[in-house]
Design an enzyme around this catalytic site. Structure first.
Site, short mmCIF file in Angstrom:
data_model
loop_
_atom_site.label_atom_id
_atom_site.label_comp_id
_atom_site.label_asym_id
_atom_site.label_seq_id
_atom_site.Cartn_x
_atom_site.Cartn_y
_atom_site.Cartn_z
N SER A 92 0.81 -1.21 0.00
CA SER A 92 0.00 0.00 0.00
C SER A 92 0.85 1.27 0.00
O SER A 92 0.35 2.34 -0.30
CB SER A 92 -0.95 -0.01 1.20
OG SER A 92 -0.24 0.16 2.39
N LYS A 129 0.99 4.49 6.79
CA LYS A 129 0.35 5.35 5.79
C LYS A 129 0.94 6.76 5.92
O LYS A 129 1.61 7.06 6.90
CB LYS A 129 -1.17 5.44 6.05
CG LYS A 129 -1.94 4.12 5.89
CD LYS A 129 -2.10 3.71 4.45
CE LYS A 129 -2.74 2.34 4.28
NZ LYS A 129 -1.92 1.21 4.74
#
Lengths: 171, 418
Positions: A92, A129
């Protein structure tokens, strides 16, 4: 059967004493004992000259500029008690150069500012993230178009765990 | 001014740092060999699971209430403890690590709002940096700081409680049972109750002199400490009088040679601890036990052997302890626990010469110092006495069915992030 007399090979082998070679008793006048002993002792002190190798070349011009070795620990870790390593899984964050299996250096003492890559606990799982603040919204944003950003609201259970400072990637 | 910093439910908190799923869930951590419950989250405490409860008795209850169970993960707890202590030292290097999850700090300034604000800052930083929540008690003495800490843990105090004002001391000390005062044992507690002293306030207001005559100088010192007169400085811990190393086995053991190796390993560890506090033993106690919860035939063997002169040399003590095993071992029993205790420890400096034996410690002390240094630098067991063959270790290694990864000390057990 002979008794007494010389027995060849008896006694300690010669040359085993503290001098490492055969010794011989010597007569000296009593008045000179001190000066002879002083001479012997000073002779003893000078022995290391023979045992030490002397480099008689030109001294290295770098000697005065030695700086010690480079230490990756001090380079990567500014705050040891607050720094943890975690392992990345998934892709990701591929856009931020974080690959599957990479080791991330995480410093918990740093402030999680806008734009930092952070580790967050989302619903009980740790995730990496990028933190994005735009207006009122705060997002945990992936760097891969296949994933959706996570919007921080009062409903979801999100805690910022630490700030990623470095990625250790095998090539 | 002293502060006692205590990590909240430390072992549970360590598990929670790397497994956030456990936050707000009831969690317990088990002792060695998964025997007893030795740490509980607040949620588990709310379920009335008692401290020290045997796991096998509570197993059904724990399953029914979905309590999360962990075996003790000492590599993780040790590393996290280190991080907490290092972080505290950044705020105040005048620090005494008191246990794996407690430390005393000594501040030069006296009390005031500043110290409360400063203490809150310490508390918040420790949590941010390490993920471990702590409570901090403040007081003019170590004993009062320790009491303040029990109040800091209560919900309405945000983890910091300052017991430096006299009025606060009056208010709170009466609520502290005598047995809950730092340094008062159960036996001393019941003796004090016999003369009508049941709480900390009563002990504080009793005559130090009378207490000294009744229970000795240690309790007298506690009276002064409760009055706010600091008698204990930082790092002033009295060395232990006895050192015990014992363990329940993962599986029962009946062979003598394995029991002997177990005793040798634990003798080595006990001797290390003894030298670490600069003491020598005057006698040793060895015991072997069968499992009292089992229906098998029972045996409890133990023996005390004296040393001619105080001794801190592992090799000499091993000689004694392994011969002790020969004396107390009975074949045909399934042993479940064994241990060694070093008794009547005295400081290294005290040296009563033996009439018959020529006691010269210098060689043995030098040797043990080298051994301790090597083991400290290159890891425990780098150098050990010949009786120890570690391949048998797994025979007595404890059960750990619920072990979490060693998140901070092994490259292949790092926490994963998605």
């Amino acid at each position: 059967m002979p008794s007494g007399g010389i027995r060849s090979g008896a006694g300690r082998p010669k040359g085993q004493g503290k001098f490492g070679e055969v010794t011989k008793p010597v007569r000296i006048p009593i008045s000179m004992i001190d000066s002879v002993m002083t001479f012997i002792q000073s002779y003893d002190l000078s022995l290391p000259i023979y045992s030490n190798k002397v480099n008689a070349g030109f001294p290295s011009p770098a000697d005065d500029h030695m700086e010690g070795k480079l230490d990756l620990n001090t380079h990567l870790i500014k705050h040891p008690s607050a720094t943890f390593f975690v392992k990345a899984t998934g892709d990701s964050m591929i856009g931020a150069g974080i690959h599957e299996g990479d080791i991330l250096v995480v410093d918990r003492s740093l402030e999680a500012r806008n734009g930092k890559v952070v580790i967050a606990a989302v619903d009980g799982n740790l995730t990496v993230k990028r933190l994005k603040k735009s207006g009122k919204d705060t997002l945990l944003s992936p760097e891969n178009n296949n994933y959706k950003p996570i919007k921080l609201t009062e409903n979801n259970d999100v805690v910022i765990w630490g700030v990623v400072t470095n990625v250790i990637h095998k090539v | 001014m002293f502060a006692l910093v205590d990590c909240n439910n430390f072992y549970v908190s360590c598990e929670r740092v790397f497994n956030p799923y456990l936050i707000n869930q009831p969690v317990v951590v088990l002792s060695n060999n998964d025997g007893c419950i030795i740490a509980r989250s607040n949620e588990a405490k709310a379920l009335n699971i008692p401290m020290g409860a045997p796991f096998h008795i509570y197993r059904d209850f724990i399953n029914a209430h979905r309590v999360k169970v962990y075996s003790s993960n000492y590599p993780l707890y040790g590393d996290m403890s280190n991080r907490v202590m290092m972080s505290l030292a950044e705020f105040n290097p005048n620090l005494e690590v008191y246990s794996i999850d407690e430390a005393f700090l000594k501040f030069n300034q006296t009390s005031g709002t500043n110290s409360r604000r400063g203490t809150l800052k310490i508390k918040e930083s420790i949590f941010k940096w390490t993920g471990i929540p702590v409570s901090i008690g403040l007081g003019p003495t170590k004993t009062l700081a320790k009491i303040a800490n029990t109040f800091a843990k209560k919900n309405n105090h945000h983890g910091v409680f300052d017991l430096s004002s006299k009025t606060k001391q009056e208010e709170t000390l009466k609520d502290i049972n005598i047995e809950n005062i730092w340094g008062i044992s159960k036996r001393w507690g019941s003796k004090l109750r016999m003369i009508g002293i049941g709480n900390a306030l009563q002990l504080r207001d009793s005559s130090p002199r009378r207490i000294r005559q009744y229970l000795g100088v240690v309790v007298e010192r506690i009276v002064y400490e409760l009055q706010g007169v600091a008698c204990l400085d930082i790092n002033e811990i009295l060395p232990k009088k006895n050192i015990m190393c014992s363990r329940s086995f993962g599986n029962v053991i009946s062979e003598k040679t394995i029991l002997k190796q177990f005793i040798v390993e634990h003798t080595i560890r006990a001797c290390e601890k003894m030298r670490n506090q600069n003491t020598r033993a005057q006698s040793v106690y060895i015991f072997l036990k069968t499992n009292k919860f089992n229906k098998e035939k029972q045996y409890n063997g133990g023996i005390v052997l004296g040393l001619n002169t105080p001794c801190s040399d592992t090799a000499q003590i091993i000689k004694l302890t392994s011969s002790a095993v020969d004396m107390i071992y009975r074949p045909g029993y399934l042993y479940q626990k064994a241990g060694i205790m070093l008794l009547d420890l005295i400081p290294e400096g005290i040296n009563q010469y033996d009439f018959f034996e020529n006691t010269n410690y210098s060689l043995s002390d030098k040797r043990m110092k080298v051994v301790d240094l090597l083991n400290k630098k290159f890891g425990a067991g780098t150098i050990a006495n010949g009786g120890l063959r570690s391949k048998n270790k797994e025979k007595w290694d404890s059960k750990k069915y619920y072990l979490s990864p060693r998140y901070t000390t092994q490259w292949d057990e790092l926490p994963h992030v998605t």
